[in-house]
Design a protein around this motif. Structure first.
Motif, PDB file in Angstrom:
ATOM      1  N   ALA A 237      33.593  15.417  41.252  1.00  0.00           N
ATOM      2  CA  ALA A 237      33.949  14.042  41.526  1.00  0.00           C
ATOM      3  C   ALA A 237      34.783  13.891  42.872  1.00  0.00           C
ATOM      4  CB  ALA A 237      34.464  13.604  40.357  1.00  0.00           C
ATOM      5  N   GLY A 238      34.964  14.832  43.457  1.00  0.00           N
ATOM      6  CA  GLY A 238      35.772  14.741  44.582  1.00  0.00           C
ATOM      7  C   GLY A 238      37.280  14.566  44.456  1.00  0.00           C
ATOM      8  N   LEU A 239      37.820  14.939  43.435  1.00  0.00           N
ATOM      9  CA  LEU A 239      38.955  14.577  42.857  1.00  0.00           C
ATOM     10  C   LEU A 239      40.296  15.711  42.993  1.00  0.00           C
ATOM     11  CD1 LEU A 239      38.504  12.080  39.806  1.00  0.00           C
ATOM     12  CD2 LEU A 239      39.503  11.319  42.242  1.00  0.00           C
ATOM     13  N   GLY A 240      39.671  17.080  43.157  1.00  0.00           N
ATOM     14  CA  GLY A 240      40.348  18.338  43.009  1.00  0.00           C
ATOM     15  C   GLY A 240      40.681  18.660  41.717  1.00  0.00           C
ATOM     16  N   ARG A 241      41.730  19.288  41.766  1.00  0.00           N
ATOM     17  CA  ARG A 241      42.235  20.257  40.384  1.00  0.00           C
ATOM     18  C   ARG A 241      43.505  19.663  40.186  1.00  0.00           C
ATOM     19  NH1 ARG A 241      45.136  24.927  39.674  1.00  0.00           N
ATOM     20  NH2 ARG A 241      44.988  25.718  37.823  1.00  0.00           N
ATOM     21  N   GLY A 242      43.847  19.483  38.724  1.00  0.00           N
ATOM     22  CA  GLY A 242      45.367  19.080  38.427  1.00  0.00           C
ATOM     23  C   GLY A 242      45.353  18.478  37.404  1.00  0.00           C
ATOM     24  N   PHE A 243      44.078  17.556  37.065  1.00  0.00           N
ATOM     25  CA  PHE A 243      43.990  16.916  35.748  1.00  0.00           C
ATOM     26  C   PHE A 243      44.260  17.839  34.551  1.00  0.00           C
ATOM     27  CE2 PHE A 243      41.870  14.862  32.021  1.00  0.00           C
ATOM     28  CZ  PHE A 243      42.374  13.514  32.147  1.00  0.00           C
ATOM     29  N   VAL A 244      45.021  17.224  33.221  1.00  0.00           N
ATOM     30  CA  VAL A 244      45.195  18.034  32.336  1.00  0.00           C
ATOM     31  C   VAL A 244      44.566  17.236  31.068  1.00  0.00           C
ATOM     32  CG1 VAL A 244      47.489  17.171  31.995  1.00  0.00           C
ATOM     33  CG2 VAL A 244      46.750  18.874  30.807  1.00  0.00           C
ATOM     34  N   THR A 245      43.685  17.914  30.294  1.00  0.00           N
ATOM     35  CA  THR A 245      43.050  17.023  29.146  1.00  0.00           C
ATOM     36  C   THR A 245      43.953  17.108  28.093  1.00  0.00           C
ATOM     37  OG1 THR A 245      41.027  17.345  27.835  1.00  0.00           O
ATOM     38  CG2 THR A 245      42.096  19.542  28.284  1.00  0.00           C
ATOM     39  N   ARG A 246      43.359  16.136  27.103  1.00  0.00           N
ATOM     40  CA  ARG A 246      44.134  15.629  25.876  1.00  0.00           C
ATOM     41  C   ARG A 246      44.130  17.094  25.048  1.00  0.00           C
ATOM     42  NH1 ARG A 246      45.893  11.209  23.672  1.00  0.00           N
ATOM     43  NH2 ARG A 246      45.680   9.066  24.913  1.00  0.00           N
ATOM     44  N   SER A 247      42.735  17.403  24.884  1.00  0.00           N
ATOM     45  CA  SER A 247      42.434  18.749  24.076  1.00  0.00           C
ATOM     46  C   SER A 247      41.118  19.295  24.394  1.00  0.00           C
ATOM     47  CB  SER A 247      42.406  18.061  22.655  1.00  0.00           C
ATOM     48  OG  SER A 247      42.365  19.213  21.715  1.00  0.00           O
ATOM     49  N   LEU A 248      40.828  20.425  23.790  1.00  0.00           N
ATOM     50  CA  LEU A 248      39.584  21.231  23.965  1.00  0.00           C
ATOM     51  C   LEU A 248      38.905  21.448  22.940  1.00  0.00           C
ATOM     52  CD1 LEU A 248      40.868  23.752  26.642  1.00  0.00           C
ATOM     53  CD2 LEU A 248      39.653  21.777  27.253  1.00  0.00           C
TER      54      LEU A 248
END
Length: 592
Positions: A237-248
């Motif tokens: 999506a062109g946003l790069g790395r660093g988002f943290v998810t709620r859960s997996l």
């Protein structure tokens, strides 16, 4: 012969019948429901309390008995059976037993003191008879260390996906579980697991016991996945790395994995470890607060070498950078901030000069009120702590610069000062106990990594002002005797002048039920507390926190004042809550 009647206590001597009445000051009321003669005393149980013949009466009220309707008596009035519950009086101590944790039925219509000779570390048996059966209760001497080890041994039942520490588990029988249902995901899986990492790392720092390190390492590997798995989608999506998810959810979790296939908030990724995962979007500030609590504690207390510290720092730095690059928001896959991923200047410090000035600047009254009465305070201390913790772990000066910019240019250091108008703390009707937990975690991080002595002293003063509302230090505030909050205060401010509060916090650990079973408690009959307004969910609440073994199993974001709470005895709460409070107290030097 003593006669329990609805018109008082009758005393028959030979052919002469006399009466003892409330009007004579010898009974709390004339509705005498029970009478006993043992231990050298004759005691009458009444609707509103008890009275010893020739002695004093005690009413069901604040400072007195927990309940009235005394329908059974034993041991000279030391054991009381009520129409709901039972009370055991030992000196100044009052233990009130109600609900399935203690009795098979709330009507306790027969009571007795056991005649068995107790073991050296046990008290005598207390027998409580109900329409559904009998309970035997004994007090046993043990140690908090033994309880902590017992709770830690339950941890294998709460591991999900090889690294999440689940907040709940479901079983066939809470007292004697033989079947454990598959675990499920939670919106706060990251928060709860990072708090568990904190517990494991405090324990490892104190004991150097490898099982605690191994648990922390296992959980941290999954916390890395919370960033690594969604990274593929965010890069696309062109946003790069660093988002943290709620859960997996992982592909080997069977029905749980399959159940999320059609849910729009879950996204499927084929990861480099050979597994497919679903990750959940719309992560909140709750999660990031947990991450910046657990990451640096692992970095400081658990990591064994530079490689481990570098891995933690890299993930924490990626998350912190992503927040900074998003203008102090957490951007979701659509590039827009998540619902609660907001720490930006346009919402935190807008009311620092007062509500009129905030409104005159063009802000809505809702945004101004949010900033002034709780939102600005909580989210502000969160983001300041995030930046300092990231700077501590990575050494990257951009995070220290971000902290300084927020603190001074955007006036966060003014906006986050604690005051008695923060409604989410000071108003029982609005109090948000989840926010209290987040604030305590945020203060812990902010104070631990604040390098400036003057600012650190300011944050400590604010923490103590906040804690005063939690610990009964402010008029009309309840006293939660909260064991984790007390530990954080000890770590930040030491123990001088706080011995009584810290002793109460240790007592709360003693009371905390080590079996972790979530039994339902209905305390609406109790008279030994006053009423508060209904809480933010419109549930009735007391102005008092009863002993922790007389209320529902506590998770530290819950409301301990609730009159009714808990489950059906077939759920267990995870071990994190007790272990974090206990090991934080040990690490703080409060317990030996």
């Amino acid at each position: 012969v003593y006669l329990a009647t609805g018109q008082g206590l009758g005393v028959l001597e030979g052919a002469t019948l006399s009466w003892q009445k409330a009007a004579d000051g010898r009974l709390p009321d004339d509705d005498v429901l029970s009478v006993s003669a043992d231990a050298g005393k004759v005691v009458a149980g009444c609707s509103t309390g008890i009275a010893t013949v020739g002695g004093a009466s005690v009413k069901a009220e604040k400072g007195g008995l927990p309940a009235g309707d005394v329908i059974a008596l034993a041991a000279g009035g030391a054991i009381l059976g009520h129409a709901r519950g039972a009370t055991v009086r030992t000196g100044e101590r009052r233990d009130h037993y109600v609900g399935l944790r203690w009795v098979p039925d709330d009507r306790v219509q027969a009571v007795a003191m056991g005649v068995d000779a107790p073991a050296p570390d046990e008290g005598p048996s207390i027998w409580l008879g109900t329409p559904e059966g009998v309970s035997r209760i004994r007090l046993r001497d043990t140690t908090l260390a033994a309880k902590a080890e017992s709770v830690f041994q339950k941890l294998p039942h709460f591991w999900r996906m090889d690294g999440f520490v689940a907040p709940d588990a479901r079983v066939d029988d809470g007292r004697n579980p033989s079947k454990w249902d598959p675990l499920w995901d939670s919106d706060n899986d990251g928060l709860w697991t990072q708090m568990a990492i904190g517990a494991f790392c405090y324990a490892y720092a104190v004991t150097k016991d490898e099982p605690h390190y191994a648990a922390a390492r296992k959980a941290m590997d999954t916390m890395f996945l919370e960033i690594d798995v969604p990274a593929a989608d965010f890069r696309k999506a062109g946003l790069g790395r660093g988002f943290v998810t709620r859960s997996l959810i992982r592909d080997d979790e069977g029905a749980l994995f399959d159940s999320h296939a059609t849910e729009t908030r879950w996204h499927l990724v084929e990861h480099t470890d050979g597994h497919a995962y679903y990750w959940k979007d719309d992560t909140s500030s709750d999660e990031t607060t947990g991450h910046f609590f657990g990451y640096p504690l692992f970095f400081d207390l658990c990591a064994k070498d530079d490689a481990e510290r570098a891995a933690v720092a890299e993930h924490a730095g990626a998350l912190a950078s992503y927040i900074v690059e998003g203008g102090y928001t957490l951007r979701d896959l659509d590039g827009q901030p998540t619902s609660f991923g907001h720490w930006e200047p346009s919402i935190i410090a807008i009311a620092v000069d007062g509500l009129p000035a905030c409104a005159e600047a063009g802000n809505s009254i809702e945004d101004c009120a949010y900033a002034a009465f709780g939102g600005g305070w909580l989210n502000g201390i969160e983001i300041l702590g995030h930046m300092l913790a990231a700077w501590h772990m990575t050494g990257d000066p951009k995070f220290k610069a971000a902290y300084e910019e927020l603190c001074t240019t955007h006036r966060y250091c003014e906006a986050v000062r604690f005051h008695d108008q923060i409604a989410t703390v000071v108003s029982p009707r609005i109090a948000n106990h989840s926010d209290h937990e987040l604030a305590m975690l945020a203060y812990h991080t902010l104070i631990r990594y604040e390098p400036d002595d003057a600012r650190r002293a300011m944050w400590v003063a604010d923490l103590l002002a906040f804690w005063a509302w939690e610990s009964g230090g402010v008029a009309k505030a309840g006293d939660e005797r909260q064991p984790l909050w007390a530990a954080f205060v000890a770590l930040a401010a030491g123990g001088e002048g706080r011995a009584d509060a810290f002793a109460d916090a240790a007592q709360s650990l003693r009371e905390y039920p080590g079996d972790l079973v979530l039994f339902r408690f209905d305390n609406t009959h109790r008279k030994d507390a006053g009423d508060w307004p209904n809480d933010r969910f419109d549930d009735p609440q007391f102005d008092t926190v009863f002993p922790y073994d007389e209320i529902a199993q506590m998770w530290w974001n819950g409301n301990p004042y609730n009159k009714v709470d808990g489950g059906d005895g077939r759920s267990l709460q995870g071990p994190m809550a007790f272990l974090l409070a206990y090991w934080a107290q040990r690490y703080a030097g409060m317990l030996q």
